[in-house]
Scaffold this motif. Structure first.
Motif, PDB file in Angstrom:
ATOM      1  N   SER A 151       0.728  -0.983  -0.070  1.00 52.77           N
ATOM      2  CA  SER A 151      -0.087   0.036  -0.008  1.00 52.77           C
ATOM      3  C   SER A 151       0.518   1.307   0.060  1.00 52.77           C
ATOM      4  N   THR A 152       0.142   2.361  -0.040  1.00 55.82           N
ATOM      5  CA  THR A 152       0.807   3.566   0.045  1.00 55.82           C
ATOM      6  C   THR A 152       1.724   3.789   1.296  1.00 55.82           C
ATOM      7  N   ARG A 153       1.072   3.132   2.367  1.00 54.19           N
ATOM      8  CA  ARG A 153       1.985   3.227   3.627  1.00 54.19           C
ATOM      9  C   ARG A 153       3.477   2.947   3.465  1.00 54.19           C
ATOM     10  N   SER A 154       3.807   1.985   2.728  1.00 53.62           N
ATOM     11  CA  SER A 154       5.125   1.553   2.621  1.00 53.62           C
ATOM     12  C   SER A 154       5.961   2.698   1.749  1.00 53.62           C
ATOM     13  N   ILE A 155       5.425   3.532   1.234  1.00 56.37           N
ATOM     14  CA  ILE A 155       6.465   4.848   0.690  1.00 56.37           C
ATOM     15  C   ILE A 155       7.114   5.523   1.934  1.00 56.37           C
ATOM     16  N   TYR A 167       1.774  -5.675   7.059  1.00 54.77           N
ATOM     17  CA  TYR A 167       1.341  -6.917   6.960  1.00 54.77           C
ATOM     18  C   TYR A 167       0.692  -7.201   5.863  1.00 54.77           C
ATOM     19  N   SER A 168       0.907  -8.351   5.084  1.00 52.86           N
ATOM     20  CA  SER A 168      -0.095  -8.659   4.199  1.00 52.86           C
ATOM     21  C   SER A 168      -1.462  -9.222   4.662  1.00 52.86           C
ATOM     22  N   ASP A 169      -2.234  -9.430   3.752  1.00 48.51           N
ATOM     23  CA  ASP A 169      -3.533  -9.928   4.118  1.00 48.51           C
ATOM     24  C   ASP A 169      -3.547 -11.324   4.754  1.00 48.51           C
ATOM     25  N   ARG A 170      -2.507 -12.327   4.073  1.00 45.94           N
ATOM     26  CA  ARG A 170      -2.462 -13.467   4.647  1.00 45.94           C
ATOM     27  C   ARG A 170      -1.658 -13.513   5.932  1.00 45.94           C
ATOM     28  N   ALA A 185     -14.968 -10.590  10.330  1.00 39.50           N
ATOM     29  CA  ALA A 185     -15.053  -9.648   9.510  1.00 39.50           C
ATOM     30  C   ALA A 185     -13.951  -8.953   9.271  1.00 39.50           C
ATOM     31  N   VAL A 186     -13.838  -8.382   8.042  1.00 38.00           N
ATOM     32  CA  VAL A 186     -12.472  -7.165   7.695  1.00 38.00           C
ATOM     33  C   VAL A 186     -13.005  -6.254   7.000  1.00 38.00           C
ATOM     34  N   GLU A 187     -12.694  -4.980   7.292  1.00 32.81           N
ATOM     35  CA  GLU A 187     -12.671  -3.883   6.380  1.00 32.81           C
ATOM     36  C   GLU A 187     -11.600  -3.336   6.058  1.00 32.81           C
ATOM     37  N   VAL A 215     -12.868   5.292  -4.374  1.00 32.64           N
ATOM     38  CA  VAL A 215     -11.896   4.301  -4.828  1.00 32.64           C
ATOM     39  C   VAL A 215     -11.878   2.950  -4.228  1.00 32.64           C
ATOM     40  N   GLY A 216     -12.100   3.482  -2.949  1.00 34.48           N
ATOM     41  CA  GLY A 216     -12.210   2.164  -1.832  1.00 34.48           C
ATOM     42  C   GLY A 216     -13.555   1.299  -2.005  1.00 34.48           C
ATOM     43  N   ARG A 217     -14.329   1.978  -2.794  1.00 32.12           N
ATOM     44  CA  ARG A 217     -15.761   1.124  -3.147  1.00 32.12           C
ATOM     45  C   ARG A 217     -15.507   0.278  -4.624  1.00 32.12           C
ATOM     46  N   THR A 218     -14.478   0.469  -5.251  1.00 32.01           N
ATOM     47  CA  THR A 218     -14.391  -0.270  -6.411  1.00 32.01           C
ATOM     48  C   THR A 218     -13.570  -1.499  -6.197  1.00 32.01           C
ATOM     49  N   PRO A 219     -13.684  -2.571  -7.110  1.00 30.53           N
ATOM     50  CA  PRO A 219     -12.891  -3.625  -7.018  1.00 30.53           C
ATOM     51  C   PRO A 219     -11.599  -3.826  -6.732  1.00 30.53           C
ATOM     52  N   LEU A 220     -10.683  -2.468  -6.820  1.00 32.80           N
ATOM     53  CA  LEU A 220      -9.364  -2.428  -6.411  1.00 32.80           C
ATOM     54  C   LEU A 220      -9.208  -1.789  -5.193  1.00 32.80           C
ATOM     55  N   GLY A 221     -10.222  -1.515  -4.449  1.00 36.59           N
ATOM     56  CA  GLY A 221     -10.279  -0.751  -3.133  1.00 36.59           C
ATOM     57  C   GLY A 221      -9.429  -1.649  -2.009  1.00 36.59           C
ATOM     58  N   ASP A 222      -9.900  -2.816  -1.801  1.00 38.33           N
ATOM     59  CA  ASP A 222      -9.336  -3.443  -0.847  1.00 38.33           C
ATOM     60  C   ASP A 222      -7.726  -3.734  -1.130  1.00 38.33           C
ATOM     61  N   ARG A 223      -7.478  -4.170  -2.355  1.00 39.22           N
ATOM     62  CA  ARG A 223      -6.066  -4.069  -2.637  1.00 39.22           C
ATOM     63  C   ARG A 223      -5.271  -3.042  -2.301  1.00 39.22           C
ATOM     64  N   LEU A 224      -5.552  -1.785  -2.672  1.00 40.44           N
ATOM     65  CA  LEU A 224      -4.841  -0.480  -2.338  1.00 40.44           C
ATOM     66  C   LEU A 224      -4.979  -0.073  -0.967  1.00 40.44           C
ATOM     67  N   ALA A 225      -5.733  -0.555  -0.243  1.00 43.32           N
ATOM     68  CA  ALA A 225      -6.097   0.135   1.240  1.00 43.32           C
ATOM     69  C   ALA A 225      -4.642   0.113   1.734  1.00 43.32           C
ATOM     70  N   SER A 226      -4.531   1.160   2.582  1.00 46.09           N
ATOM     71  CA  SER A 226      -3.592   0.991   3.511  1.00 46.09           C
ATOM     72  C   SER A 226      -3.417   0.368   4.947  1.00 46.09           C
ATOM     73  N   VAL A 227      -4.891   0.387   5.418  1.00 44.32           N
ATOM     74  CA  VAL A 227      -5.257  -0.044   6.817  1.00 44.32           C
ATOM     75  C   VAL A 227      -6.311  -1.167   6.759  1.00 44.32           C
ATOM     76  N   SER A 228      -6.463  -2.040   7.415  1.00 44.04           N
ATOM     77  CA  SER A 228      -7.203  -2.947   7.465  1.00 44.04           C
ATOM     78  C   SER A 228      -8.045  -3.299   9.102  1.00 44.04           C
ATOM     79  N   TYR A 229      -9.368  -3.270   9.155  1.00 46.96           N
ATOM     80  CA  TYR A 229     -10.003  -3.350  10.565  1.00 46.96           C
ATOM     81  C   TYR A 229     -10.290  -4.901  10.927  1.00 46.96           C
ATOM     82  N   TRP A 230      -9.643  -5.635  11.622  1.00 50.11           N
ATOM     83  CA  TRP A 230     -10.029  -7.206  11.791  1.00 50.11           C
ATOM     84  C   TRP A 230     -10.895  -7.374  12.986  1.00 50.11           C
ATOM     85  N   ASP A 231     -11.784  -7.969  12.704  1.00 50.20           N
ATOM     86  CA  ASP A 231     -13.036  -8.527  13.979  1.00 50.20           C
ATOM     87  C   ASP A 231     -12.767 -10.020  14.013  1.00 50.20           C
TER      88      ASP A 231
END
Length: 235
Positions: A151-155, A167-170, A185-187, A215-231
């Motif tokens: 993600s852009t966080r890595s910049i 972290y990667s998703d995996r 759930a994850v967002e 952009v986050g609502r498009t199919p690319l949104g999840d792949r480009l996101a810099s943060v994830s919230y895990w339940d």
């Protein structure tokens, strides 16, 4: 933990929220609080632990909504800011703050209904050990966020004073599963990184946030996101 001495300095605690959640940073604060409230609700009389509570941003908010909550942090200076915030909000009798080590939580097994940690796992030297401790003291739920590797966080990640683990998703999923949890759930959010929003005034951040959300609502949104919230939940 990375940057532990820096984090515990008094002047860092005093300026912590102004530097991160003023101006465009308000969009970060709003989104994080929404994520926490949606994941942990209903809150009334629910026993909750916040690990790495910092200045009590979430602790005070949840206490105000009826949760029975403990906020724990390694920094006494951060906790003092939290106590002041709780007093200002009139909820100091509805919560408690405790200085402690997230790697050795001073609570018995299954003590809380939920345990959560925000802005924590990117700093954790032993994420597996920490999440196992969180899982140990809850009977139901662990909620946490991660910053994403691709993600852009890595910049700008290398320039942060406390460092940051991405972290990667995996990897994030394996972290939860390895502690005996199941992802309920994850967002994903913020194509533009937090550092960008913190650097600009709110009026300028507003249109960027609108585009970011779109952009986050498009199919690319999840792949480009810099943060994830895990339940995550106990099976």
């Amino acid at each position: 933990m990375k940057g532990q001495e820096w984090y515990q300095e008094d002047d860092i605690a005093e300026a912590y929220e102004d530097k991160r959640f003023s101006g465009g940073g308000r969009y970060i604060d709003r989104r994080e609080k929404t994520a926490v409230l949606e994941a942990l609700s209903p809150l009334e009389d629910r026993r909750i632990l916040e690990v790495a509570c910092g200045t009590g941003r979430f602790t005070v908010t949840l206490a105000d909504r009826g949760a029975d909550i403990v906020g724990m942090d390694i920094s006494e200076a951060m906790l003092e800011q939290g106590r002041r915030k709780a007093a200002a909000a009139g909820v100091e009798g509805q919560l408690s703050f405790l200085q402690g080590d997230a790697g050795r939580l001073p609570f018995p097994d299954d003590h809380f209904d939920a345990v959560f940690a925000m802005r924590f796992f990117h700093l954790a030297p032993d994420p597996e050990g920490f999440i196992e401790e969180m899982r140990r003291v809850t009977r139901d739920q662990v909620f946490f966020d991660t910053f994403n590797r691709y993600s852009t966080r890595s910049i700008y990640n290398w320039a942060l004073p406390m460092g940051s683990r991405l972290y990667s998703d995996r990897e994030a999923r394996e972290l939860a599963v390895g502690a005996g949890l199941e992802i309920a759930a994850v967002e994903h959010d913020f194509v533009l990184p937090y550092g960008f929003y913190r650097a600009i005034p709110k009026r300028i951040a507003s249109p960027f946030r609108a585009v970011d959300t779109a952009v986050g609502r498009t199919p690319l949104g999840d792949r480009l996101a810099s943060v994830s919230y895990w339940d995550a939940r106990l099976p």
